[in-house]
Design a protein around this motif. Structure first.
Motif, PDB file in Angstrom:
ATOM      1  N   MET A   1       0.846  -1.190   0.000  1.00 14.23           N
ATOM      2  CA  MET A   1       0.000   0.000   0.000  1.00 14.23           C
ATOM      3  C   MET A   1       0.889   1.251   0.000  1.00 14.23           C
ATOM      4  SD  MET A   1      -2.923   0.966   2.711  1.00 14.23           S
ATOM      5  CE  MET A   1      -3.630   2.564   2.729  1.00 14.23           C
ATOM      6  N   LYS A   2       0.590   2.154  -0.889  1.00 17.37           N
ATOM      7  CA  LYS A   2       1.370   3.388  -1.010  1.00 17.37           C
ATOM      8  C   LYS A   2       0.998   4.364   0.112  1.00 17.37           C
ATOM      9  CE  LYS A   2       2.466   7.002  -4.252  1.00 17.37           C
ATOM     10  NZ  LYS A   2       2.162   7.626  -5.522  1.00 17.37           N
ATOM     11  N   LEU A   3       2.020   4.926   0.762  1.00 17.29           N
ATOM     12  CA  LEU A   3       1.772   5.902   1.820  1.00 17.29           C
ATOM     13  C   LEU A   3       1.355   7.240   1.224  1.00 17.29           C
ATOM     14  CD1 LEU A   3       4.747   5.216   4.229  1.00 17.29           C
ATOM     15  CD2 LEU A   3       2.355   4.590   4.542  1.00 17.29           C
ATOM     16  N   LEU A   4       0.440   7.899   1.878  1.00 12.81           N
ATOM     17  CA  LEU A   4      -0.051   9.195   1.459  1.00 12.81           C
ATOM     18  C   LEU A   4       0.931  10.284   1.863  1.00 12.81           C
ATOM     19  CD1 LEU A   4      -2.645  10.201   0.101  1.00 12.81           C
ATOM     20  CD2 LEU A   4      -3.592  10.582   2.356  1.00 12.81           C
ATOM     21  N   ASN A   5       1.341  11.127   0.921  1.00 12.75           N
ATOM     22  CA  ASN A   5       2.253  12.232   1.218  1.00 12.75           C
ATOM     23  C   ASN A   5       1.407  13.492   1.441  1.00 12.75           C
ATOM     24  OD1 ASN A   5       4.049  14.404   1.160  1.00 12.75           O
ATOM     25  ND2 ASN A   5       5.460  13.320  -0.182  1.00 12.75           N
ATOM     26  N   ILE A   6       1.106  13.770   2.700  1.00 14.70           N
ATOM     27  CA  ILE A   6       0.233  14.888   3.071  1.00 14.70           C
ATOM     28  C   ILE A   6       0.827  16.218   2.611  1.00 14.70           C
ATOM     29  CG2 ILE A   6      -0.812  16.103   5.038  1.00 14.70           C
ATOM     30  CD1 ILE A   6      -2.019  13.320   4.460  1.00 14.70           C
ATOM     31  N   GLY A   7       2.138  16.392   2.768  1.00 12.02           N
ATOM     32  CA  GLY A   7       2.787  17.634   2.347  1.00 12.02           C
ATOM     33  C   GLY A   7       2.647  17.879   0.862  1.00 12.02           C
ATOM     34  N   GLN A   8       2.846  16.843   0.069  1.00 12.94           N
ATOM     35  CA  GLN A   8       2.720  16.973  -1.385  1.00 12.94           C
ATOM     36  C   GLN A   8       1.282  17.291  -1.779  1.00 12.94           C
ATOM     37  OE1 GLN A   8       4.617  13.798  -3.489  1.00 12.94           O
ATOM     38  NE2 GLN A   8       3.804  14.422  -5.460  1.00 12.94           N
ATOM     39  N   LEU A   9       0.314  16.676  -1.100  1.00 12.52           N
ATOM     40  CA  LEU A   9      -1.091  16.964  -1.392  1.00 12.52           C
ATOM     41  C   LEU A   9      -1.445  18.410  -1.031  1.00 12.52           C
ATOM     42  CD1 LEU A   9      -2.662  13.585  -0.260  1.00 12.52           C
ATOM     43  CD2 LEU A   9      -2.455  14.453  -2.608  1.00 12.52           C
ATOM     44  N   GLY A  10      -0.870  18.922   0.052  1.00 15.15           N
ATOM     45  CA  GLY A  10      -1.067  20.330   0.397  1.00 15.15           C
ATOM     46  C   GLY A  10      -0.491  21.250  -0.668  1.00 15.15           C
ATOM     47  N   GLU A  11       0.692  20.909  -1.174  1.00 14.58           N
ATOM     48  CA  GLU A  11       1.305  21.699  -2.250  1.00 14.58           C
ATOM     49  C   GLU A  11       0.444  21.655  -3.505  1.00 14.58           C
ATOM     50  OE1 GLU A  11       5.283  20.176  -2.779  1.00 14.58           O
ATOM     51  OE2 GLU A  11       5.769  20.535  -0.662  1.00 14.58           O
ATOM     52  N   ASP A  12      -0.116  20.486  -3.808  1.00 17.46           N
ATOM     53  CA  ASP A  12      -0.987  20.368  -4.978  1.00 17.46           C
ATOM     54  C   ASP A  12      -2.223  21.254  -4.843  1.00 17.46           C
ATOM     55  OD1 ASP A  12       0.831  18.542  -6.033  1.00 17.46           O
ATOM     56  OD2 ASP A  12      -0.385  16.786  -5.527  1.00 17.46           O
ATOM     57  N   LEU A  13      -2.778  21.320  -3.627  1.00 16.58           N
ATOM     58  CA  LEU A  13      -3.940  22.179  -3.386  1.00 16.58           C
ATOM     59  C   LEU A  13      -3.582  23.645  -3.648  1.00 16.58           C
ATOM     60  CD1 LEU A  13      -6.889  22.489  -2.098  1.00 16.58           C
ATOM     61  CD2 LEU A  13      -5.637  23.089  -0.027  1.00 16.58           C
ATOM     62  N   VAL A  14      -2.448  24.094  -3.134  1.00 15.17           N
ATOM     63  CA  VAL A  14      -2.027  25.477  -3.326  1.00 15.17           C
ATOM     64  C   VAL A  14      -1.748  25.743  -4.804  1.00 15.17           C
ATOM     65  CG1 VAL A  14      -0.283  27.212  -2.737  1.00 15.17           C
ATOM     66  CG2 VAL A  14      -1.168  25.677  -0.972  1.00 15.17           C
ATOM     67  N   THR A  15      -1.151  24.781  -5.497  1.00 12.42           N
ATOM     68  CA  THR A  15      -0.903  24.915  -6.929  1.00 12.42           C
ATOM     69  C   THR A  15      -2.221  25.134  -7.678  1.00 12.42           C
ATOM     70  OG1 THR A  15       1.116  23.596  -6.857  1.00 12.42           O
ATOM     71  CG2 THR A  15      -0.021  23.714  -8.980  1.00 12.42           C
ATOM     72  N   GLN A  16      -3.229  24.331  -7.362  1.00 15.45           N
ATOM     73  CA  GLN A  16      -4.541  24.478  -7.999  1.00 15.45           C
ATOM     74  C   GLN A  16      -5.133  25.859  -7.724  1.00 15.45           C
ATOM     75  OE1 GLN A  16      -7.084  21.257  -6.731  1.00 15.45           O
ATOM     76  NE2 GLN A  16      -5.555  19.717  -7.302  1.00 15.45           N
ATOM     77  N   TRP A  17      -5.029  26.312  -6.477  1.00 11.95           N
ATOM     78  CA  TRP A  17      -5.576  27.615  -6.120  1.00 11.95           C
ATOM     79  C   TRP A  17      -4.856  28.746  -6.864  1.00 11.95           C
ATOM     80  CZ3 TRP A  17      -3.456  31.792  -3.289  1.00 11.95           C
ATOM     81  CH2 TRP A  17      -4.365  32.814  -3.019  1.00 11.95           C
ATOM     82  N   LEU A  18      -3.515  28.678  -6.896  1.00 15.35           N
ATOM     83  CA  LEU A  18      -2.751  29.707  -7.615  1.00 15.35           C
ATOM     84  C   LEU A  18      -3.152  29.742  -9.087  1.00 15.35           C
ATOM     85  CD1 LEU A  18       0.775  29.225  -6.007  1.00 15.35           C
ATOM     86  CD2 LEU A  18      -0.609  31.308  -5.903  1.00 15.35           C
TER      87      LEU A  18
END
Length: 179
Positions: free
Chosen positions: A1-18
């Motif tokens: 099972m692949k571990l979830l990278n919370i930090g990367q997902l947060g960065e992706d959210l900010v990228t989408q918002w920008l």
């Protein structure tokens, strides 16, 4: 099972918002020997000075923790934002990640930004700033009593059983975080 990278997902959210607010994403996780910058974004067009600029357009350099502008005859109207994203769970101990942006961390980010500008000299005359994005992460529970909706978030997303909220976006954050 692949571990979830919370930090990367947060960065992706900010990228989408920008992107939704008109910014072009030049790099995510730009790294060099000095460190890593989570997001490097460019704001193109006439609004660049209002959205991303710090003073007159022109050729600049990063010195002693501030961006120094040197006016030129450049017709370039774009601006750059070097964005540090801090993703934390509710009830964290470091003020949503603000406490993690120490003077040492800021120095690493400035040096990394200088390396980016050296690697991409065509961007060297853009006005620049260092922004901080505070993202809150909360596990989605099947019990509604454990889930807190945040109406004040700038942007939100659900991924893999987690809800992410862009709590705060601080333009030119280093100026407000120091002293």
């Amino acid at each position: 099972m692949k571990l979830l990278n919370i930090g990367q997902l947060g960065e992706d959210l900010v990228t989408q918002w920008l992107q939704s607010t008109g910014w072009l994403i030049l790099h995510q996780r730009f790294s060099c020997r000095w460190g890593e910058i989570d997001i490097i974004a460019e704001y193109p067009g006439e609004e660049a000075e209002e959205q991303g600029g710090r003073g007159a357009r022109g050729q600049g350099s990063i010195k002693n923790s501030t961006w120094v502008q040197h006016p030129t005859n450049s017709t370039q109207n774009s601006a750059l934002a070097f964005v540090e994203v801090k993703t934390r769970s509710l009830g964290n101990w470091d003020a949503g990640g603000r406490s993690a942006i120490t003077p040492q961390k800021q120095t690493k980010l400035w040096r990394t930004a200088e390396m980016f500008l050296t690697k991409y000299p065509e961007k060297a005359d853009y006005p620049c700033r260092f922004d901080v994005a505070i993202v809150c992460c909360q596990r989605i529970s099947k019990l509604p009593t454990n889930f807190t909706s945040n109406q004040d978030a700038l942007f939100s997303s659900s991924v893999a059983g987690y809800k992410f909220y862009l709590q705060e976006y601080i333009p030119a954050a280093f100026d407000s975080l120091v002293d």
